[in-house]
Motif scaffolding. Structure first.
Motif, PDB file in Angstrom:
ATOM      1  N   GLY A   1    -120.353  33.278  19.999  1.00  0.00           N
ATOM      2  CA  GLY A   1    -119.810  33.993  21.054  1.00  0.00           C
ATOM      3  C   GLY A   1    -120.003  35.335  21.148  1.00  0.00           C
ATOM      4  O   GLY A   1    -120.532  36.211  22.118  1.00  0.00           O
ATOM      5  N   PHE A   2    -119.619  35.945  20.082  1.00  0.00           N
ATOM      6  CA  PHE A   2    -119.741  37.281  19.898  1.00  0.00           C
ATOM      7  C   PHE A   2    -121.234  37.735  19.841  1.00  0.00           C
ATOM      8  O   PHE A   2    -121.428  38.786  20.418  1.00  0.00           O
ATOM      9  CB  PHE A   2    -118.945  37.629  18.615  1.00  0.00           C
TER      10      PHE A   2
ATOM     11  N   LEU B   1    -125.943  40.270  24.848  1.00  0.00           N
ATOM     12  CA  LEU B   1    -125.985  40.544  26.407  1.00  0.00           C
ATOM     13  C   LEU B   1    -125.755  41.919  26.611  1.00  0.00           C
ATOM     14  O   LEU B   1    -126.260  42.614  27.705  1.00  0.00           O
ATOM     15  CB  LEU B   1    -124.978  39.546  27.136  1.00  0.00           C
TER      16      LEU B   1
ATOM     17  N   VAL C   1    -123.818  36.480  21.081  1.00  0.00           N
ATOM     18  CA  VAL C   1    -124.334  36.274  22.410  1.00  0.00           C
ATOM     19  C   VAL C   1    -123.810  37.421  23.477  1.00  0.00           C
ATOM     20  O   VAL C   1    -124.637  38.255  24.065  1.00  0.00           O
ATOM     21  CB  VAL C   1    -123.943  34.923  23.150  1.00  0.00           C
ATOM     22  N   CYS C   2    -122.532  37.729  23.388  1.00  0.00           N
ATOM     23  CA  CYS C   2    -122.089  38.794  24.005  1.00  0.00           C
ATOM     24  C   CYS C   2    -122.487  40.140  23.487  1.00  0.00           C
ATOM     25  O   CYS C   2    -122.942  41.048  24.336  1.00  0.00           O
ATOM     26  CB  CYS C   2    -120.381  39.206  23.964  1.00  0.00           C
TER      27      CYS C   2
END
Lengths: 477, 375
Positions: free
Chosen positions: A405-406, A412, A408-409
């Motif tokens: 998640g980190f 992004l 990907v964030c």
């Protein structure tokens, strides 16, 4: 007190797990912090750049002179086009110095014939010791009066750049890779931090964003169409470069803690670069080493200075598109990082070197150089737990989801920065391709970079010193 | 299903309480953040496309309309009539008032950059008729520092003299962009004494500011360009160097004596610029001063080279004396030696001297060769 062996093992495992966990949290926190500072730096730059009229710099007699130094080794295939591309840059006072580093191919002949070059007498102030120069060539044709070709014995990229530093007469020198494609206004933009600097706080070096040119269209040495690379390896590097330049270096530049200006394109104060001793032959990370040494030079003399970065995409380069070449490049970078950190170990946590000693250097040590090893240890530990049936699958999956998640964030956010700044990838299809990379990269590409980094350090232990062959496929013309 | 999951997690949290909570929390944060970022990217890209299309359409319309208004014969209309025509024409795009006004504002600024003479006057008329000065003055009053700077530049370009008092407030502002915008605006609007603000300058004039100010002077009526020698005793060395460059650029020959005095200035950059100006402006009377400064004051390497270059264009005899003095000394940095040889070639002493490629390793050989020919 009797403590069983089992208890010691459990305790050690607990320590290792907790250590890795805390390390992961720290690395995430540091990335976020630098990203926030980068956001401020980018916002400031975007505001400020609205007031920069680059045409005024282009026609002003007050603009400082610049020498473009491009070392060339066995570039016979493209040397003429590459020189033409460099000669097409917009700037009022600049000189192109091509340093032929003892090429074994027909680079010299091709350049001499194409640009009507003849050997000329010339004084070289050998302030930095280099391999002997065989000859200096200038064009008989006035159209190429800005071109200077230096033929020297082979001594490596650092040595060739040092020859350029010795020969240049301009106050600023732009060191670039000869196969890079410069934006037409690259020098006008790069010179901005130098001319906008307070005279009491000199700017000694500036870097610009380097972008990936694979699959882009180039005509007459100019980039005419930007495209996301078709090759997956190259495409991942697009994202990687955006992250590194926009989310990382901009932040470090704002904090005046930047340690690396890419060897592909950087602008330096010539006097300071020479006074600091020029490029170091003994390392493959000569670009980073020069910046660190220039900083040390200024700080040890208590001279106020800045090293800056600008978010404009100014230089386009071909990224390695095959596994083997990527492996060579990344291993070399890891080796270079180790060499530079070792060479300047005196700066580590040394308050004398202010931001660099207390923040940048430790960051590079703990989160750039050490990170692959920690990841590797984590992986071994995971395999160990798996093999002995000790793995707690739930926690493992949760942790994996968290790290993913980190990642990907963070990627992004890089795309948000790219959108906010220069919006290079306009077509919807290109954007989706980048999104696909954001989702897949942590699984396919990241583990490889860990492997490459460890290999680079292993190579260093084995005493490998060479650059390795870097054959490229060539850009789309 | 959810209940089971919660029970599992609760039992798990007993083993790893803080790690568990933290990881779950981070996953939730990252998940929400990723979704928001993705949505933001999609929306921003969509809006950008839509807005860009609308802006291009409007810009095209305004550019054509502006060009036709600039070409129109004004003899049959009063200024008011002309203004009313403009407003009615541009109202076609008045549906999205704020957006279209912004586009017109930028179209005028863009067009204004390449205009001069009567066309600028007409552009000002259009600017006032569409009440864009209100739009800009709102920014000047309530905008952030960059917006203020921007509004100041636009309003001064459109000769809105009434902003002069506001401009004066920012002439010494801490923020460099706002400060230089105020200085540029002051130069545009204060026609009698445009350089008055130099007296109060507390900040250095960085090179970029110098380039911008020089650009304004280039566009100024030459008869209105002020005397720059008034500021050669300024506290800020950068102001002095800028004035020296302007004196050269504007051929203000009457400043000769004041410039020569600057050879005694404490700041090396000022002395260097003074030497360059003396050479470039051909002040032959200052040759003895230059030679004296070279021989008696032990100037820096840059100053030595600049003096040799200045003497090259001023006086052959002075040049030869200085070169001989240099060669009689013991140390020869290569840069100086190079200049000495160029100077001698220029003076006609070393016409046949064609040095081959040499490096510092051969410095002594070169010096001996040159000495043999000159002394």
């Amino acid at each position: 007190m009797n403590i069983s062996k089992e208890a010691i093992w459990v305790y050690l495992m607990y320590l290792l797990e907790t250590g890795i966990f805390i390390y992961a949290l720290l690395i995430m926190f540091s990335y976020l912090l630098i990203m926030l500072v980068s956001a401020l730096a980018v916002r400031d730059y975007m505001h400020k750049s609205r007031f920069m009229d680059f045409d005024q710099i282009a026609r002003s007699p007050l603009s400082p002179s610049i020498a473009l130094i491009a070392p060339a080794y066995n570039e016979g295939l493209n040397i003429v086009e590459n020189i033409r591309s460099l000669m097409a840059v917009q700037y009022p006072y600049y000189q192109v110095i091509i340093v032929n580093d003892g090429s074994k191919d027909d680079s010299m002949e091709k350049a001499i014939n194409a640009f009507d070059l003849v050997k000329v007498p010339c004084f070289v102030d050998e302030k930095i010791k280099t391999k002997p120069i065989r000859g200096i060539y200038k064009s008989k044709n006035k159209r190429y009066k800005k071109l200077l070709l230096v033929d020297k014995e082979n001594g490596g990229k650092a040595d060739a750049l040092n020859v350029g530093l010795n020969i240049a007469e301009a106050s600023l020198v732009a060191c670039i890779d000869v196969d890079c494609i410069l934006e037409q206004d690259a020098l006008l933009k790069m010179v901005q931090p130098f001319i906008d600097a307070d005279p009491k706080k000199k700017v000694i070096a500036t870097g610009g964003v380097v972008r990936i040119a694979n699959s882009c269209t180039i005509e007459d040495g100019k980039l005419v169409h930007v495209e996301v690379p078709k090759n997956y390896w190259a495409r991942v590097q697009v994202l990687e470069y955006i992250r590194a330049f926009l989310l990382g270096r901009m932040g470090w530049s704002k904090m005046n803690g930047l340690l690396l200006i890419s060897g592909a394109f950087g602008l330096f104060d010539r006097q300071i670069a020479i006074a600091a001793g020029g490029y170091n032959h003994a390392t493959v990370g000569e670009d980073m080493e020069l910046v660190v040494r220039m900083r040390r030079f200024m700080m040890e003399r208590k001279l106020p200075y800045r090293v800056t970065y600008i978010p404009d995409p100014l230089c386009w380069t071909e990224a390695p598109a095959s596994f083997n070449i990527l492996k060579r490049q990344r291993s070399r970078w890891a080796r270079g990082t180790y060499e530079v950190l070792w060479e300047h170990k005196k700066m580590f946590l040394n308050p004398k070197y202010s931001v660099v000693g207390l923040w940048s250097y430790p960051y590079w040590f703990f989160f750039e150089w050490l990170a692959p090893f920690i990841e590797f240890v984590g992986l071994l530990y995971f395999l160990f737990l798996l093999a002995f049936g000790l793995l707690n699958y739930k926690f493992f999956l949760l942790l994996l989801a968290c790290v993913y998640g980190f990642a990907v964030c963070y990627s992004l956010m890089a795309l948000v920065f790219e959108e906010y700044t220069y919006h290079q990838y306009k077509e919807r299809k290109q954007f989706y391709k980048l999104l696909w990379v954001v989702v897949t990269e942590p699984f396919f590409y990241h583990p490889l970079t860990v492997y490459f980094a460890i290999k680079g350090n292993w190579d260093k232990l084995k005493g490998v010193k060479s650059w390795g062959e870097m054959n490229r496929q060539g850009l789309k013309k | 299903m959810l209940e089971e999951f919660c029970i599992e997690i609760a039992s798990f949290s007993n083993t790893y309480p803080y790690k568990y909570l933290l990881v779950i929390l981070l996953i939730a944060v990252f998940f929400l953040l990723a979704i928001s970022l993705l949505a933001y990217l999609m929306i921003v890209r969509h809006l950008r496309r839509v807005r860009a299309a609308a802006r291009i359409k409007q810009q095209d319309f305004y550019t054509k309309a502006l060009t036709s208004f600039l070409m129109k014969d004004l003899s049959e209309h009063t200024e008011e009539e002309y203004g009313a025509m403009v407003v009615s024409q541009f109202r076609q795009y008045g549906k999205k008032q704020k957006f279209s006004r912004k586009v017109l504002y930028w179209s005028i600024i863009k067009a204004g950059k390449s205009l001069s003479g009567e066309a600028v006057g007409r552009m000002q008329l259009i600017f006032n008729a569409y009440k864009l000065h209100e739009f800009a003055s709102e920014k000047l009053r309530n905008g952030n520092l960059f917006e203020k700077a921007d509004a100041m530049l636009v309003l001064s370009k459109m000769k809105q003299i009434w902003i002069l008092d506001t401009v004066k407030k920012y002439l010494n502002h801490q923020h460099p962009t706002l400060r230089v915008s105020a200085q540029i605006s002051y130069l545009r609007l204060e026609l009698q004494h445009p350089l008055d603000f130099f007296f109060q300058l507390k900040h250095p004039l960085v090179l970029w500011h110098q380039i911008q100010l020089m650009e304004i002077f280039k566009q100024m009526d030459r008869r209105k360009i002020p005397r720059f020698d008034t500021f050669l005793n300024h506290d800020q060395p950068t102001v002095i160097t800028f004035c020296l460059k302007m004196i050269h650029k504007c051929n203000q020959f009457y400043a000769e004596e004041t410039i020569a005095e600057l050879l005694r200035h404490a700041e090396p950059e000022v002395r260097l610029e003074a030497i360059k100006t003396i050479g470039a402006m051909g002040f032959e009377d200052q040759v003895p001063r230059l030679v004296e400064y070279y021989t008696a004051k032990r100037p820096s390497l840059h100053e030595q080279i600049a003096i040799l270059q200045a003497l090259q264009s001023l006086d052959q005899a002075g040049l030869k004396d200085t070169v001989q003095y240099t060669l009689a000394g013991g140390e020869y940095p290569t840069a100086l030696l190079k200049q000495v040889i160029y100077s001698l070639q220029h003076a006609g002493v070393l016409t046949d001297y064609e040095p081959e490629l040499r490096t510092i390793r051969h410095a002594q050989v070169i010096i001996d060769e040159v000495k043999a020919k000159v002394i």
